[in-house]
Motif scaffolding. Structure first.
Motif, PDB file in Angstrom:
ATOM      1  N   PHE A  91     -90.895  35.283 -43.818  1.00 30.89           N
ATOM      2  CA  PHE A  91     -90.624  36.336 -44.606  1.00 30.89           C
ATOM      3  C   PHE A  91     -89.123  36.124 -45.164  1.00 30.89           C
ATOM      4  CE2 PHE A  91     -93.265  37.826 -41.153  1.00 30.89           C
ATOM      5  CZ  PHE A  91     -94.115  38.678 -41.702  1.00 30.89           C
ATOM      6  N   ALA A  92     -88.870  36.626 -46.291  1.00 30.74           N
ATOM      7  CA  ALA A  92     -87.756  36.243 -47.053  1.00 30.74           C
ATOM      8  C   ALA A  92     -87.238  37.385 -48.064  1.00 30.74           C
ATOM      9  CB  ALA A  92     -87.591  35.092 -47.730  1.00 30.74           C
ATOM     10  N   ASP A  93     -85.668  37.532 -48.220  1.00 37.86           N
ATOM     11  CA  ASP A  93     -85.385  38.287 -49.396  1.00 37.86           C
ATOM     12  C   ASP A  93     -84.143  37.662 -49.806  1.00 37.86           C
ATOM     13  OD1 ASP A  93     -83.326  39.283 -47.510  1.00 37.86           O
ATOM     14  OD2 ASP A  93     -83.997  41.239 -47.620  1.00 37.86           O
ATOM     15  N   LEU A  94     -83.456  38.335 -50.526  1.00 39.32           N
ATOM     16  CA  LEU A  94     -82.252  37.689 -51.280  1.00 39.32           C
ATOM     17  C   LEU A  94     -81.005  37.438 -50.199  1.00 39.32           C
ATOM     18  CD1 LEU A  94     -81.934  39.512 -54.715  1.00 39.32           C
ATOM     19  CD2 LEU A  94     -82.733  37.297 -54.100  1.00 39.32           C
ATOM     20  N   LYS A  95     -81.275  38.217 -49.095  1.00 44.99           N
ATOM     21  CA  LYS A  95     -80.037  38.095 -47.968  1.00 44.99           C
ATOM     22  C   LYS A  95     -80.389  37.397 -46.774  1.00 44.99           C
ATOM     23  CE  LYS A  95     -78.102  42.658 -49.628  1.00 44.99           C
ATOM     24  NZ  LYS A  95     -77.943  43.987 -49.105  1.00 44.99           N
ATOM     25  N   ALA A  96     -81.892  37.135 -46.464  1.00 42.04           N
ATOM     26  CA  ALA A  96     -82.123  36.866 -45.164  1.00 42.04           C
ATOM     27  C   ALA A  96     -83.702  36.121 -45.218  1.00 42.04           C
ATOM     28  CB  ALA A  96     -81.945  37.464 -44.064  1.00 42.04           C
ATOM     29  N   SER A  97     -83.815  35.195 -44.169  1.00 43.52           N
ATOM     30  CA  SER A  97     -85.162  34.783 -43.844  1.00 43.52           C
ATOM     31  C   SER A  97     -85.561  34.781 -42.572  1.00 43.52           C
ATOM     32  CB  SER A  97     -85.327  33.355 -44.590  1.00 43.52           C
ATOM     33  OG  SER A  97     -84.343  32.461 -43.955  1.00 43.52           O
ATOM     34  N   ASP A  98     -86.717  35.517 -42.196  1.00 40.08           N
ATOM     35  CA  ASP A  98     -87.220  35.740 -40.973  1.00 40.08           C
ATOM     36  C   ASP A  98     -88.364  34.807 -40.625  1.00 40.08           C
ATOM     37  OD1 ASP A  98     -84.848  37.059 -40.311  1.00 40.08           O
ATOM     38  OD2 ASP A  98     -86.385  38.926 -40.117  1.00 40.08           O
ATOM     39  N   LYS A  99     -88.519  34.227 -39.641  1.00 40.62           N
ATOM     40  CA  LYS A  99     -89.806  33.389 -39.208  1.00 40.62           C
ATOM     41  C   LYS A  99     -90.322  33.816 -37.815  1.00 40.62           C
ATOM     42  CE  LYS A  99     -91.691  28.678 -39.030  1.00 40.62           C
ATOM     43  NZ  LYS A  99     -91.571  27.325 -39.312  1.00 40.62           N
ATOM     44  N   TYR A 100     -91.714  33.726 -37.654  1.00 43.48           N
ATOM     45  CA  TYR A 100     -92.522  34.120 -36.418  1.00 43.48           C
ATOM     46  C   TYR A 100     -93.306  32.939 -36.243  1.00 43.48           C
ATOM     47  CZ  TYR A 100     -95.282  36.246 -32.949  1.00 43.48           C
ATOM     48  OH  TYR A 100     -96.252  36.582 -31.808  1.00 43.48           O
ATOM     49  N   ASN A 101     -93.352  32.316 -35.100  1.00 41.38           N
ATOM     50  CA  ASN A 101     -94.622  31.417 -34.985  1.00 41.38           C
ATOM     51  C   ASN A 101     -95.006  31.241 -33.411  1.00 41.38           C
ATOM     52  OD1 ASN A 101     -92.651  29.886 -33.447  1.00 41.38           O
ATOM     53  ND2 ASN A 101     -92.122  28.347 -35.004  1.00 41.38           N
ATOM     54  N   PRO A 150     -81.472  45.425 -25.132  1.00 38.30           N
ATOM     55  CA  PRO A 150     -80.282  45.568 -25.850  1.00 38.30           C
ATOM     56  C   PRO A 150     -80.044  44.596 -26.997  1.00 38.30           C
ATOM     57  CG  PRO A 150     -79.974  46.003 -23.482  1.00 38.30           C
ATOM     58  CD  PRO A 150     -81.312  45.242 -23.492  1.00 38.30           C
ATOM     59  N   ASN A 151     -79.584  45.245 -28.148  1.00 42.48           N
ATOM     60  CA  ASN A 151     -79.310  44.275 -29.290  1.00 42.48           C
ATOM     61  C   ASN A 151     -80.263  43.441 -29.543  1.00 42.48           C
ATOM     62  OD1 ASN A 151     -76.383  45.272 -28.614  1.00 42.48           O
ATOM     63  ND2 ASN A 151     -76.125  43.586 -27.188  1.00 42.48           N
ATOM     64  N   ALA A 152     -81.486  44.111 -29.806  1.00 43.01           N
ATOM     65  CA  ALA A 152     -82.725  43.437 -29.999  1.00 43.01           C
ATOM     66  C   ALA A 152     -83.022  43.532 -31.489  1.00 43.01           C
ATOM     67  CB  ALA A 152     -83.786  43.760 -29.102  1.00 43.01           C
ATOM     68  N   THR A 153     -81.847  43.506 -32.476  1.00 43.17           N
ATOM     69  CA  THR A 153     -82.281  44.106 -33.932  1.00 43.17           C
ATOM     70  C   THR A 153     -83.255  42.903 -34.495  1.00 43.17           C
ATOM     71  OG1 THR A 153     -79.767  44.932 -33.791  1.00 43.17           O
ATOM     72  CG2 THR A 153     -81.129  44.359 -35.988  1.00 43.17           C
ATOM     73  N   ILE A 154     -82.857  41.604 -34.402  1.00 42.21           N
ATOM     74  CA  ILE A 154     -83.863  40.691 -35.045  1.00 42.21           C
ATOM     75  C   ILE A 154     -85.231  40.656 -34.394  1.00 42.21           C
ATOM     76  CG2 ILE A 154     -84.241  38.095 -35.431  1.00 42.21           C
ATOM     77  CD1 ILE A 154     -81.700  39.549 -36.766  1.00 42.21           C
ATOM     78  N   SER A 155     -85.395  41.054 -33.292  1.00 40.75           N
ATOM     79  CA  SER A 155     -86.585  41.156 -32.789  1.00 40.75           C
ATOM     80  C   SER A 155     -87.417  42.417 -33.339  1.00 40.75           C
ATOM     81  CB  SER A 155     -86.771  41.021 -31.177  1.00 40.75           C
ATOM     82  OG  SER A 155     -86.151  40.102 -30.542  1.00 40.75           O
ATOM     83  N   ARG A 156     -86.690  43.492 -33.492  1.00 39.79           N
ATOM     84  CA  ARG A 156     -87.224  44.771 -33.968  1.00 39.79           C
ATOM     85  C   ARG A 156     -87.715  44.474 -35.255  1.00 39.79           C
ATOM     86  NH1 ARG A 156     -82.564  47.940 -30.973  1.00 39.79           N
ATOM     87  NH2 ARG A 156     -83.399  48.102 -28.728  1.00 39.79           N
ATOM     88  N   VAL A 157     -86.956  43.783 -36.095  1.00 46.13           N
ATOM     89  CA  VAL A 157     -87.093  43.589 -37.624  1.00 46.13           C
ATOM     90  C   VAL A 157     -88.286  42.764 -37.708  1.00 46.13           C
ATOM     91  CG1 VAL A 157     -86.290  42.572 -39.778  1.00 46.13           C
ATOM     92  CG2 VAL A 157     -84.724  43.889 -38.543  1.00 46.13           C
ATOM     93  N   ILE A 158     -88.521  41.653 -37.067  1.00 45.51           N
ATOM     94  CA  ILE A 158     -89.693  40.992 -37.222  1.00 45.51           C
ATOM     95  C   ILE A 158     -91.093  41.370 -36.770  1.00 45.51           C
ATOM     96  CG2 ILE A 158     -90.617  38.691 -36.410  1.00 45.51           C
ATOM     97  CD1 ILE A 158     -87.825  37.248 -36.451  1.00 45.51           C
ATOM     98  N   TYR A 159     -90.655  42.290 -35.623  1.00 50.63           N
ATOM     99  CA  TYR A 159     -91.849  43.099 -34.944  1.00 50.63           C
ATOM    100  C   TYR A 159     -92.240  44.126 -35.965  1.00 50.63           C
ATOM    101  CZ  TYR A 159     -94.383  46.656 -32.392  1.00 50.63           C
ATOM    102  OH  TYR A 159     -95.532  47.333 -31.845  1.00 50.63           O
ATOM    103  N   SER A 160     -91.473  44.934 -36.684  1.00 50.55           N
ATOM    104  CA  SER A 160     -91.829  45.829 -37.815  1.00 50.55           C
ATOM    105  C   SER A 160     -92.615  45.108 -38.918  1.00 50.55           C
ATOM    106  CB  SER A 160     -90.397  46.626 -38.267  1.00 50.55           C
ATOM    107  OG  SER A 160     -90.748  47.508 -39.346  1.00 50.55           O
ATOM    108  N   LEU A 161     -91.906  43.938 -39.291  1.00 53.30           N
ATOM    109  CA  LEU A 161     -92.778  43.463 -40.514  1.00 53.30           C
ATOM    110  C   LEU A 161     -94.173  42.992 -39.838  1.00 53.30           C
ATOM    111  CD1 LEU A 161     -89.774  40.882 -41.289  1.00 53.30           C
ATOM    112  CD2 LEU A 161     -90.726  42.606 -42.878  1.00 53.30           C
ATOM    113  N   LEU A 162     -94.277  42.384 -38.912  1.00 49.25           N
ATOM    114  CA  LEU A 162     -95.745  41.872 -38.326  1.00 49.25           C
ATOM    115  C   LEU A 162     -96.378  43.185 -38.185  1.00 49.25           C
ATOM    116  CD1 LEU A 162     -94.729  39.314 -35.871  1.00 49.25           C
ATOM    117  CD2 LEU A 162     -95.577  38.860 -38.156  1.00 49.25           C
TER     118      LEU A 162
END
Length: 379
Positions: A91-101, A150-162
């Motif tokens: 996943f990506a936009d202009l500010k970041a790219s995320d990946k789940y494998n 706690p502080n699981a921001t990235i995990s929550r973002v990727i989970y939300s995307l999936l």
């Protein structure tokens, strides 16, 4: 209303799953991605992959495995040839790219377990990406536990995307199907994959001041394809106020029809129209449709294509089809050709370069090029 995530699914890779061999295929996605190929080429296996992902994000991988006949049916030519499958989503936009494998391996009891599961996040202007490796050996995804930390921001973002990748298949319109029967009136948060709660969704939309205009648009589109249609008659059932049914009436008539008096094609079109024309904030981030043209009149297919384009302004749409009419409604660059490799007997995915077919498209339509097998994707 929460702000929608701007990250988009840019590509996904599948290997070892059903008709995808151990080398695998990387599939690039845009706002609209049309999967075009012959029967048995692997289109439905791509849809099945996203179904499995949905089960994984609901802590139900083992349920999916069991419902599909065990791990052996999900692995490329069974467990004797393939003992694991792998996949990744970018996943990506202009500010970041995320990946789940992740990698799933065959285990005792003809089940699957996670042997690898990783999250990646690369923020623009940051030298090192964030990486989280989840515990292996689990029967279900560790992501659901990770988002509770706690502080699981990235995990929550990727989970939300999936979690916001939804598969829809409106093929079952039998007398026993949920769409033709009573449904719980408050089952109206999101449209179910089989549109079984269609009546509840439409009822909630019609009775919401901010969403009523979307309901009215849905009715207008249905009338274009089904001129005799007047409106839905959506009221709680007299004998059970917690249930509702997809009743309707014709134009200039007060006679009440039930959902059992709608043709299969018309019922599927009603479901598709509701899915694609619902309020933008209610749309999934990625909509996966499997042969939505089934049972539709050519005029309805043309209308469907227009609705897909409208929905793609707010949501990505991945659509598997064999309809020449749909093929002609989209740009060549939005088509992906799905074929079986003769040597490996595995699925291969080919994108199309408009420059390569520049002379062809001056003389022929997309469907003509497909039928002539110039694009590929024919038996």
């Amino acid at each position: 209303m929460a702000k929608r995530n701007t990250l988009k699914l840019k590509s996904f890779t599948i290997s070892g799953f059903k008709s995808f061999d151990h080398i695998g295929q990387t599939i690039k996605t845009g706002d609209v991605t049309i999967l075009l190929g012959a029967n048995g080429s692997g289109k439905s296996n791509i849809v099945s992959f996203f179904k499995m992902l949905g089960y994984m994000m609901s802590n139900a991988l083992q349920t999916f495995t069991g419902e599909n006949g065990g791990a052996g049916t999900l692995l490329y030519y069974g467990t004797k040839k393939t003992n694991r499958m792998s996949a990744s989503l970018d996943f990506a936009d202009l500010k970041a790219s995320d990946k789940y494998n992740f990698t799933l391996a065959h285990a005792a009891g003809d089940t699957l377990i996670f042997t690898e599961e990783n999250l990646f996040c690369q923020i623009q202007n940051r030298a090192k990406p964030f990486k989280l490796t989840l515990d292996p050996g689990l029967k279900e995804s560790g992501l659901l536990d990770a988002i509770r930390e706690p502080n699981a921001t990235i995990s929550r973002v990727i989970y939300s995307l999936l979690k916001n990748i939804h598969v829809f298949q409106f093929h079952d319109t039998s007398k026993e199907s949920r769409i033709r029967n009573n449904v719980y009136i408050n089952d109206n948060i999101f449209l179910r994959s089989d549109a079984g709660n269609l009546a509840a969704i439409l009822y909630a939309m019609k009775n919401n001041v901010e969403q009523e205009k979307y309901y009215e648009r849905i009715v207008r589109y249905i009338k274009q394809v089904m001129p005799q249609f007047g409106d839905f008659v959506l009221e709680p059932l007299t004998l059970n106020k917690n249930s509702i049914m997809l009743n309707w009436k014709e134009e200039k008539s007060d006679y009440l029809f039930g959902p059992h008096q709608i043709s299969d094609g018309s019922l599927r079109f009603m479901a598709l129209t509701t899915l694609l024309l619902q309020p933008p904030q209610n749309l999934p981030s990625v909509i996966v449709l499997d042969e939505p043209e089934l049972g539709l009149h050519p005029a309805a297919i043309s209308s469907l294509s227009g609705m897909v384009k409208a929905a793609s302004k707010h949501s990505q749409v991945i659509m598997a089809t064999q309809s020449p009419r749909i093929v002609d409604e989209f740009d060549l660059s939005e088509l992906l050709i799905i074929e079986r490799d003769n040597k490996s007997n595995s699925t291969v995915v080919k994108s199309l370069d408009k420059e390569e077919f520049k002379l062809w498209i001056e003389e022929y339509s997309n469907s003509e090029l497909w039928e002539k097998n110039v694009l590929g994707g024919k038996p």
